[in-house]
Enzyme design. Structure first.
Site, PDB file in Angstrom:
ATOM      1  N   GLY A  92       0.796  -1.146  -0.010  1.00 38.25           N
ATOM      2  CA  GLY A  92       0.079  -0.007  -0.090  1.00 38.25           C
ATOM      3  C   GLY A  92       0.910   1.327  -0.057  1.00 38.25           C
ATOM      4  O   GLY A  92       0.271   2.470  -0.082  1.00 38.25           O
ATOM      5  N   PRO A 151       4.436  -5.216  -1.038  1.00 38.20           N
ATOM      6  CA  PRO A 151       4.480  -4.018  -1.841  1.00 38.20           C
ATOM      7  C   PRO A 151       4.201  -4.307  -3.272  1.00 38.20           C
ATOM      8  O   PRO A 151       4.931  -5.221  -3.785  1.00 38.20           O
ATOM      9  CB  PRO A 151       5.567  -3.473  -1.523  1.00 38.20           C
ATOM     10  CG  PRO A 151       6.728  -4.394  -1.318  1.00 38.20           C
ATOM     11  CD  PRO A 151       5.967  -5.528  -0.577  1.00 38.20           C
ATOM     12  N   ARG A 197       2.938  -1.435  -5.909  1.00 44.77           N
ATOM     13  CA  ARG A 197       3.091  -0.058  -6.336  1.00 44.77           C
ATOM     14  C   ARG A 197       4.543   0.361  -6.395  1.00 44.77           C
ATOM     15  O   ARG A 197       5.094   1.167  -7.272  1.00 44.77           O
ATOM     16  CB  ARG A 197       1.894   1.039  -6.143  1.00 44.77           C
ATOM     17  CG  ARG A 197       1.948   2.284  -6.645  1.00 44.77           C
ATOM     18  CD  ARG A 197       0.731   3.085  -6.035  1.00 44.77           C
ATOM     19  NE  ARG A 197      -0.376   2.530  -5.885  1.00 44.77           N
ATOM     20  CZ  ARG A 197      -1.559   2.563  -6.631  1.00 44.77           C
ATOM     21  NH1 ARG A 197      -1.239   3.147  -7.731  1.00 44.77           N
ATOM     22  NH2 ARG A 197      -2.630   1.964  -6.316  1.00 44.77           N
ATOM     23  N   TYR A 244     -10.196   5.614 -11.704  1.00 40.20           N
ATOM     24  CA  TYR A 244     -10.087   6.115 -10.423  1.00 40.20           C
ATOM     25  C   TYR A 244      -9.729   7.579 -10.494  1.00 40.20           C
ATOM     26  O   TYR A 244      -9.434   8.350  -9.616  1.00 40.20           O
ATOM     27  CB  TYR A 244      -8.794   5.731  -9.643  1.00 40.20           C
ATOM     28  CG  TYR A 244      -8.585   4.163  -9.518  1.00 40.20           C
ATOM     29  CD1 TYR A 244      -9.694   3.216  -9.163  1.00 40.20           C
ATOM     30  CD2 TYR A 244      -7.432   3.685 -10.100  1.00 40.20           C
ATOM     31  CE1 TYR A 244      -9.316   2.043  -8.920  1.00 40.20           C
ATOM     32  CE2 TYR A 244      -7.030   2.136 -10.044  1.00 40.20           C
ATOM     33  CZ  TYR A 244      -8.277   1.291  -9.624  1.00 40.20           C
ATOM     34  OH  TYR A 244      -8.149   0.002  -9.285  1.00 40.20           O
ATOM     35  N   CYS A 294     -13.979   4.716 -28.127  1.00 37.37           N
ATOM     36  CA  CYS A 294     -15.132   5.368 -28.192  1.00 37.37           C
ATOM     37  C   CYS A 294     -15.875   5.510 -26.801  1.00 37.37           C
ATOM     38  O   CYS A 294     -16.936   4.852 -26.533  1.00 37.37           O
ATOM     39  CB  CYS A 294     -16.163   4.713 -29.483  1.00 37.37           C
ATOM     40  SG  CYS A 294     -15.205   4.916 -30.904  1.00 37.37           S
ATOM     41  N   GLU A 295     -15.442   6.279 -26.060  1.00 35.84           N
ATOM     42  CA  GLU A 295     -15.826   6.724 -24.760  1.00 35.84           C
ATOM     43  C   GLU A 295     -15.435   7.880 -24.371  1.00 35.84           C
ATOM     44  O   GLU A 295     -14.239   8.345 -24.487  1.00 35.84           O
ATOM     45  CB  GLU A 295     -15.425   5.534 -23.750  1.00 35.84           C
ATOM     46  CG  GLU A 295     -15.610   4.122 -23.916  1.00 35.84           C
ATOM     47  CD  GLU A 295     -16.825   3.719 -23.453  1.00 35.84           C
ATOM     48  OE1 GLU A 295     -17.431   4.620 -22.512  1.00 35.84           O
ATOM     49  OE2 GLU A 295     -17.356   2.771 -23.566  1.00 35.84           O
ATOM     50  N   TYR A 315      -0.220  -1.395 -12.021  1.00 38.19           N
ATOM     51  CA  TYR A 315      -1.598  -1.378 -12.315  1.00 38.19           C
ATOM     52  C   TYR A 315      -1.924  -0.788 -13.751  1.00 38.19           C
ATOM     53  O   TYR A 315      -2.851  -0.113 -14.120  1.00 38.19           O
ATOM     54  CB  TYR A 315      -2.405  -0.717 -11.245  1.00 38.19           C
ATOM     55  CG  TYR A 315      -2.273  -1.412  -9.941  1.00 38.19           C
ATOM     56  CD1 TYR A 315      -2.808  -2.635  -9.800  1.00 38.19           C
ATOM     57  CD2 TYR A 315      -1.332  -0.543  -9.046  1.00 38.19           C
ATOM     58  CE1 TYR A 315      -2.519  -3.208  -8.570  1.00 38.19           C
ATOM     59  CE2 TYR A 315      -1.118  -1.443  -7.769  1.00 38.19           C
ATOM     60  CZ  TYR A 315      -1.640  -2.746  -7.515  1.00 38.19           C
ATOM     61  OH  TYR A 315      -1.427  -3.351  -6.322  1.00 38.19           O
TER      62      TYR A 315
HETATM   63  C1  LIG Z   1      -3.034  -5.055  -3.752  1.00 44.09           C
HETATM   64  C2  LIG Z   1      -2.656  -5.640  -2.769  1.00 44.09           C
HETATM   65  C3  LIG Z   1      -1.124  -5.640  -2.207  1.00 44.09           C
HETATM   66  C4  LIG Z   1      -0.457  -4.533  -2.920  1.00 44.09           C
HETATM   67  O1  LIG Z   1      -0.811  -3.128  -2.895  1.00 44.09           O
HETATM   68  P1  LIG Z   1       0.194  -1.984  -3.154  1.00 44.09           P
HETATM   69  O2  LIG Z   1      -0.622  -0.844  -3.100  1.00 44.09           O
HETATM   70  O3  LIG Z   1       0.287  -2.175  -4.753  1.00 44.09           O
HETATM   71  O4  LIG Z   1       1.408  -1.915  -2.611  1.00 44.09           O
HETATM   72  C5  LIG Z   1      -0.804  -6.252  -1.340  1.00 44.09           C
HETATM   73  N1  LIG Z   1      -1.446  -7.001  -0.644  1.00 44.09           N
HETATM   74  C6  LIG Z   1      -2.626  -7.377  -0.838  1.00 44.09           C
HETATM   75  C7  LIG Z   1      -3.523  -8.459  -0.003  1.00 44.09           C
HETATM   76  C8  LIG Z   1      -3.327  -6.652  -1.934  1.00 44.09           C
HETATM   77  O5  LIG Z   1      -4.534  -6.949  -2.274  1.00 44.09           O
END
Ligand SMILES: *Cc1c(COP(=O)(O)O)cnc(C)c1O
Length: 404
Positions: A233, A269, A271, A311, A338-339, A367
């Protein structure tokens, strides 16, 4: 990424050259950045040497995963498909954890056969499925239990996962109940408590709350977990405004937690490992001037990169040839799909652009390609990796084949 003689370079390779050689749109990844990100992540948490399981859902390119594996990481997978690709990329099964609310019997059975480190369960019903498989094979299965800590990650609501109203994990009470019921089970070995509260988190404060919720479960259950999986996250700096979480404070708190509880930490991790390693190179097909707006119509669409449409995500867009002529008019970068939501960015002014020029959409390593589709029957963008001043094609060259 830098300009030399007004030409954009990624790791010393001219972007326009990559576009010419591999075509556009093309996802282009930097090995250097990937390595830097991993070394930095390891260094930030060096005091307690976590097991870092890369969240494969952020980028599942097998060549990228293989590089990640060689740099020592494991994987967090959420489907059999991701598990198969992770294993093929040579990630050690003993560094793989399996997350997700809807793992099927077949998926769990497969994961057990492959002897992965942990299956992180998210419901009572999932435990029952695991028990069935364990009994059938007369095995003891190592599991983690995912806690929903009811913490607001303060990120956008579509990517929040750790609140009570989200489908993920189990409440404190439920987790404690499961521990009580299964701690002496012949078939289950409860090894881990896991949490993951959301994505693109840019403050350490929600993480500290999450850590307190985990501590509460440990204290109230009076149970020793070998592993605590703190999820992923960690946000990245899409807007170049340095709004990032304080790794030092987060790391210090975890270190205290590790000493107190004598546990090994796992991270998942996605992202933060790959986000800023990817660039989407696109060519300007047309420039359509209206009285108020210059529409810059590029050959990448929402099917190639859906985050802005899905998003309202911000990705900066930069030219591959820089000039000093500033045009004071709204520029809207749009795709050919076409959106109306097939739109990447709107800015108040931009440098002078020409049809046929290339631009680069930044920070698309996470992503990006994984969420792409063939909508409007557009074939997938190619993928290339820049490593040691060489450019390699790393996608499967599928073209139209799967439709004909
Ligand atoms: C999506 C996800 C992650 C990775 O999240 P990031 O924001 O990309 O670091 C880690 N653990 C679980 C369970 C997830 O669903």
């Amino acid at each position: 990424m830098s300009y030399s003689n007004n030409k954009l370079l990624i790791d010393k390779i001219e972007v326009d050259r990559v576009a010419k050689q591999f075509g556009t749109p093309a996802y282009c990844y930097s090995y250097e950045k990937l390595k830097d990100n991993i070394l930095k992540f390891q260094n930030d948490f060096r005091k307690f040497k976590p097991l870092i399981c890369f969240a494969v859902k952020a980028n599942n390119n097998i060549k990228i995963l293989n590089e990640i594996s060689k740099l020592g990481l494991g994987a967090d997978v959420v489907s059999k498909g991701e598990l198969v690709v992770a294993l093929k990329s040579k990630i050690n099964p003993k560094k793989i954890v399996f997350s997700g609310v809807g793992k099927t019997y077949d998926e769990i059975d497969f994961a057990i056969k492959k002897k992965i480190l942990l299956i992180n369960i998210e419901s009572q019903s999932e435990i029952e499925t695991i028990l069935k498989i364990a009994k059938k094979n007369n095995k003891t299965i190592d599991i983690g239990i995912r806690l929903n800590p009811n913490v607001d990650a303060k990120t956008i609501k579509q990517i929040t996962t750790g609140k009570k109203i989200n489908k993920f994990g189990l409440t404190e009470k439920e987790v404690i109940g499961l521990i009580k019921n299964y701690k002496n089970s012949k078939y289950l070995n409860i090894k881990c408590l896991s949490v993951h509260i959301g994505s693109q988190i840019t403050s350490h404060l929600p993480y500290l709350k999450m850590l307190r919720a985990v501590q509460k479960v440990i204290d109230r259950s009076n149970f020793h977990f070998d592993y605590i999986d703190l999820g992923g996250g960690m946000g990245i700096d899409y807007k170049n405004n340095n709004k990032l979480l304080n790794y030092k404070k987060y790391s210090e708190q975890i270190n205290k937690f590790v000493i107190k509880n004598k546990v090994k930490i796992i991270f998942e991790p996605g992202r933060s490992i790959v986000g800023n390693t990817g660039f989407l190179i696109a060519k300007i097909i047309y420039i359509k001037k209206t009285s108020r707006i210059n529409f810059i119509i590029i050959d990448a669409g929402m099917n190639d990169l859906i985050r802005p449409a899905l998003y309202k995500a911000y990705h900066k867009i930069i030219p591959t040839k820089k000039n000093k002529k500033k045009i004071l008019k709204i520029h809207e970068f749009v795709g050919p799909v076409c959106e109306t939501t097939d739109k990447f960015l709107s800015v108040k002014s931009y440098q002078k652009l020409h049809e046929g020029d290339n631009v680069v959409i930044c920070d698309v390593g996470a992503y990006g390609k994984v969420l792409s589709s063939n909508y409007n029957l557009r074939i997938n963008a190619s993928e290339v990796l820049i490593k040691k001043s060489k450019v390699f094609r790393i996608d499967k060259k599928e073209g139209l084949r799967k439709f004909i």
